[in-house]
Design a protein around this motif. Structure first.
Motif, PDB file in Angstrom:
ATOM      1  N   UNK A 146       9.261  44.568   6.946  1.00  0.00           N
ATOM      2  CA  UNK A 146       8.461  44.827   5.749  1.00  0.00           C
ATOM      3  C   UNK A 146       9.306  44.676   4.489  1.00  0.00           C
ATOM      4  N   UNK A 155       6.733  47.106  19.247  1.00  0.00           N
ATOM      5  CA  UNK A 155       7.372  46.586  18.032  1.00  0.00           C
ATOM      6  C   UNK A 155       6.671  47.082  16.771  1.00  0.00           C
ATOM      7  N   UNK A 175       6.121  42.107   6.522  1.00  0.00           N
ATOM      8  CA  UNK A 175       5.460  42.432   7.791  1.00  0.00           C
ATOM      9  C   UNK A 175       4.202  43.295   7.615  1.00  0.00           C
ATOM     10  N   UNK A 176       3.902  43.709   6.405  1.00  0.00           N
ATOM     11  CA  UNK A 176       2.625  44.391   6.203  1.00  0.00           C
ATOM     12  C   UNK A 176       1.451  43.427   6.311  1.00  0.00           C
ATOM     13  N   UNK A 177       1.711  42.138   6.038  1.00  0.00           N
ATOM     14  CA  UNK A 177       0.633  41.145   6.090  1.00  0.00           C
ATOM     15  C   UNK A 177       0.988  39.874   6.853  1.00  0.00           C
ATOM     16  N   UNK A 192       2.381  36.792   9.091  1.00  0.00           N
ATOM     17  CA  UNK A 192       2.538  36.454  10.495  1.00  0.00           C
ATOM     18  C   UNK A 192       3.963  35.994  10.826  1.00  0.00           C
ATOM     19  N   UNK A 243       7.489  45.137   1.098  1.00  0.00           N
ATOM     20  CA  UNK A 243       6.833  45.902   0.025  1.00  0.00           C
ATOM     21  C   UNK A 243       7.285  47.371   0.006  1.00  0.00           C
ATOM     22  N   UNK A 247       2.710  47.903  -5.458  1.00  0.00           N
ATOM     23  CA  UNK A 247       2.967  46.710  -4.648  1.00  0.00           C
ATOM     24  C   UNK A 247       3.255  45.540  -5.595  1.00  0.00           C
ATOM     25  N   UNK A 290      -7.828  41.716  14.267  1.00  0.00           N
ATOM     26  CA  UNK A 290      -6.984  41.872  15.454  1.00  0.00           C
ATOM     27  C   UNK A 290      -7.834  42.412  16.601  1.00  0.00           C
ATOM     28  N   UNK A 313       8.896  49.436  -3.151  1.00  0.00           N
ATOM     29  CA  UNK A 313       8.315  50.694  -3.645  1.00  0.00           C
ATOM     30  C   UNK A 313       9.356  51.811  -3.683  1.00  0.00           C
ATOM     31  N   UNK A 319      -3.751  32.070   8.863  1.00  0.00           N
ATOM     32  CA  UNK A 319      -4.078  33.270   9.640  1.00  0.00           C
ATOM     33  C   UNK A 319      -2.883  34.204   9.539  1.00  0.00           C
ATOM     34  N   UNK A 320      -3.112  35.420   9.041  1.00  0.00           N
ATOM     35  CA  UNK A 320      -2.031  36.389   8.912  1.00  0.00           C
ATOM     36  C   UNK A 320      -2.180  37.468   9.984  1.00  0.00           C
ATOM     37  N   UNK A 321      -1.497  38.585   9.820  1.00  0.00           N
ATOM     38  CA  UNK A 321      -1.533  39.605  10.875  1.00  0.00           C
ATOM     39  C   UNK A 321      -2.923  40.198  11.076  1.00  0.00           C
ATOM     40  N   UNK A 322      -3.587  40.568   9.984  1.00  0.00           N
ATOM     41  CA  UNK A 322      -4.841  41.323  10.097  1.00  0.00           C
ATOM     42  C   UNK A 322      -6.084  40.482   9.857  1.00  0.00           C
ATOM     43  N   UNK A 381      12.490  44.416  17.801  1.00  0.00           N
ATOM     44  CA  UNK A 381      11.263  45.067  17.344  1.00  0.00           C
ATOM     45  C   UNK A 381      11.466  46.115  16.269  1.00  0.00           C
ATOM     46  N   UNK A 382      12.712  46.306  15.810  1.00  0.00           N
ATOM     47  CA  UNK A 382      12.992  47.288  14.762  1.00  0.00           C
ATOM     48  C   UNK A 382      13.502  46.562  13.518  1.00  0.00           C
ATOM     49  N   UNK A 383      13.151  47.121  12.337  1.00  0.00           N
ATOM     50  CA  UNK A 383      13.531  46.457  11.086  1.00  0.00           C
ATOM     51  C   UNK A 383      14.942  46.835  10.645  1.00  0.00           C
TER      52      UNK A 383
END
Lengths: 110, 551
Positions: B428, A84, B419-421, B423, B430, B348, A24, B434, B47-50, B480-482
């Protein structure tokens, strides 16, 4: 492309993923791509946001980054943070693996 | 196990070289991202978030110890020391660098594995029953026909640009562990009155935005005609499936909009043409050749019970609980099927470290005829363990935090990466899995609650199978909130059903309490030996809604 900023957003920044490893990155005031949110150029107002995104779109960036987009930023006291949950997670790393991602790099450096 | 022939080796080797060239041209700027993206996706690179994510196919969920050791090696050399087993019996690596992926794929090919067709609008990895060839009551090992389908569908030129992705699952058993009614095509191997083996075909199941149970299109397709029948289904879909709207492009929508009767007529008309040409009749000799790869292991003649096992159970209560929860009867006297939970309390779901993968590979090599299975519920299986080896295997698993005794219980949750990984995710998944497993950590309480499948997805694409969870949880984004929506009464087995939404969504802070409310409602109203799903089917949604939304 999904929408990551709202019409009413005041503060915005531009992010993307680096071509070589998907890291990122954020567009900085001097048109570089930095790995930390703290280095991001943050604009005030919708027109400034559009202008910021326009700076991210020149074709030569295609050699370095993927899919740049604007996202909303909030001002909290004196500092900025992504609005967000998605962008908070992108700026830090997976919340379930605090040993990975930027959050882990920051910890190692401190 | 199936071994690559010269053609398989050549195809995979050529593909790796081709992808290496494509990556080089992308990095040098010869290829634009628009041109490159479909190419990388065809090779399983997202391509994922990170970072990038690589999805490696595990055909019908079967691995040798050598193949699993390779996953451990890849995790260590190219990734961050772990892999994630998915609901499609695949493994995903979350952090590979783009320019290293060709090297990774080259190493992967040395153990006869690849990432081809793990993405894109093509026929994906064929999935199957994790207890294949180990469980009693199976008509035939489903991996034989799964392998034939794999060979037919790999690089099939007509089906490379389908309207949308296409998933096929096969079971050879009446107890469906492969969720065949939630697939584009689900196949049940059947035996008719004459003793012939053939296939019952279900078409048009799926989850995502529009969850639908597949419709039975054929009662009995004879063995030699299966590929002709599948080709007919694919051709009808490829010609008439919608391409104007990706949300309506899966075959389930086509079956729904066309109607079951007309769909059957279209398929049968196409089938008659293909069948008459004999182009796709599978020769018995070829079926025999592939069957030979799946010949039964040479089981020893052993008594049906083991004094060694019984004594160990008496000595070690934790071991006895693990046997009760995770060990399943084998078709062969003196053997058992061992389920390895990848759901440690607070862990996980589906993640395994390089060291854990190597430990499982060692056990498989030594005690399970070199075989490991991956389940769509994100666990692993050692399919053929001698009863008197169970304690040794348990101790080795325990040493690697792989002996959680929770199979099919409330903490054995399916969860997508969320949403931890991911796109695409809105929320989230996971952390919820948990928290739920920590809330219900007490195994005695879990046993009292009994079979209860919680399935969590972080978006409407439903990779976490929330529609078919006894309790399903869907993460949604509100500015923007879960938030998390609960559905109840879903099931992925032979009595497949889609869950019903209880009502308004819960916040991150209140969702685990809400799940506990659902569970206590069940334990309060259940009768006799009812499982959660039985109680739900008897009492319906209302008692749960009343408690969940009581002011």
């Amino acid at each position: 492309m999904a929408q990551h900023s709202s019409k009413g957003a005041r503060f915005q920044a531009v992010t993307a993923n680096r071509l070589s490893d998907g890291e990122v990155v954020y567009l900085t005031p001097d048109n570089q791509w930095a790995e930390t949110f703290a280095a991001a150029d943050i604009t005030d107002g919708p027109e400034a946001g559009d202008a910021l995104l326009a700076r991210a779109l020149p074709a030569d960036f295609e050699l370095h980054v993927l899919e740049p987009y604007l996202f909303e930023v909030l001002q909290d006291a004196s500092h900025f943070k992504p609005a967000s949950v998605r962008e908070i997670i992108r700026a830090a790393g997976p919340t379930v693996r605090l040993d990975l991602g930027k959050q882990a790099d920051a910890k190692r450096e401190s | 196990m199936y071994r690559y022939d010269e053609f398989d080796h050549q195809l995979v080797g050529e593909r790796v070289k081709q992808f290496r060239g494509q990556v080089e041209r992308r990095v040098s700027g010869e290829l634009s991202e628009d041109a490159f993206k479909p190419l990388r996706l065809m090779n399983g690179v997202y391509l994922q978030l990170h970072a990038y994510m690589l999805r490696v196919a595990i055909p019908y969920g079967t691995l040798s110890s050598k193949q699993l050791r390779m996953q451990a090696h890849i995790a260590r050399k190219y990734d961050r020391g772990y892999g994630h087993f998915t609901t499609r019996q695949n493994i995903q690596f979350n952090w590979p660098a783009l320019n290293k992926i060709p090297d990774l794929l080259e190493e992967l090919a040395t153990v006869e594995m690849h990432a081809i067709q793990t993405s894109g609008n093509c026929i994906r990895n064929v999935t199957s029953d994790q207890y294949a060839a180990a469980i009693d009551g199976e008509v035939e090992d489903p991996r034989i026909i799964s392998e034939i389908i794999r060979q037919w569908s790999t690089f099939h030129p007509e089906f490379t640009y389908l309207p949308r992705k296409f998933k096929i699952a096969v079971t050879g058993h009446d107890n469906d562990r492969a969720a065949i009614k939630l697939h584009d095509i689900g196949i049940v191997i059947k035996q008719n009155e004459l003793g012939d083996v053939g296939y019952e075909i279900h078409v048009g199941g799926g989850q995502g935005r529009t969850p639908l149970i597949a419709k039975k299109m054929a009662d009995f397709v004879p063995k030699a005609q299966l590929l002709a029948y599948l080709e007919a289904v694919m051709r009808v879909y490829n010609m008439l499936g919608r391409r104007d709207n990706s949300y309506k492009a899966r075959i389930k929508i086509m079956v729904h909009e066309t109607g079951e009767v007309e769909m059957r007529r279209l398929i049968e008309a196409e089938f008659a043409k293909i069948d008459a040409s004999q182009m796709l009749a599978v020769p018995p000799a070829e079926i025999d050749r592939i069957s030979a790869y799946f010949a039964s292991p040479e089981f020893e003649t052993l008594p049906a019970s083991s004094d060694v096992l019984e004594a160990a159970k008496t000595r070690d209560a934790d071991f006895a609980r693990w046997v009760r929860a995770n060990v399943v009867a084998h078709k062969q006297d003196g053997y058992a099927i061992v389920n390895i939970s990848l759901k440690p309390i607070g862990g996980v779901p589906g993640d395994a470290s390089d060291v854990q993968m190597e430990a499982v590979a060692d056990l498989a090599e030594r005690y399970s005829f070199d075989e490991i299975r991956v389940t769509h519920e994100q666990n692993l299986v050692l399919p053929h363990i001698r009863l008197h080896d169970l304690k040794t295997v348990y101790d080795a698993l325990h040493a690697h935090d792989l002996a959680t005794a929770n199979l099919g219980l409330i903490s054995d949750t399916i969860a997508c990466p969320g949403l931890d990984y991911c796109n695409l995710a809105n929320a989230r998944s996971i952390p919820l899995a948990q928290e739920i497993s920590e809330r219900f950590a007490d195994l005695d309480r879990q046993y009292d609650i009994g079979e209860l499948k919680i399935k969590i997805s972080g978006c409407i694409n439903a990779c976490g199978h929330h529609h078919v969870g006894h309790i399903g949880i869907l993460g949604v984004d509100k500015k923007g909130t879960e938030f998390y929506q609960i559905s109840l009464g879903g099931s992925a087995d032979e009595n497949a059903s889609i869950g019903k939404i209880t009502g308004r969504a819960f916040t991150e802070e209140t969702i685990v309490d809400a799940i506990e409310t659902v569970v206590t409602t069940y334990t309060d109203v259940r009768e006799g030996g009812e499982r959660f799903i039985d109680t739900y089917r008897r009492v319906g949604l209302d008692p749960f809604k009343e408690r969940l939304y009581a002011e």
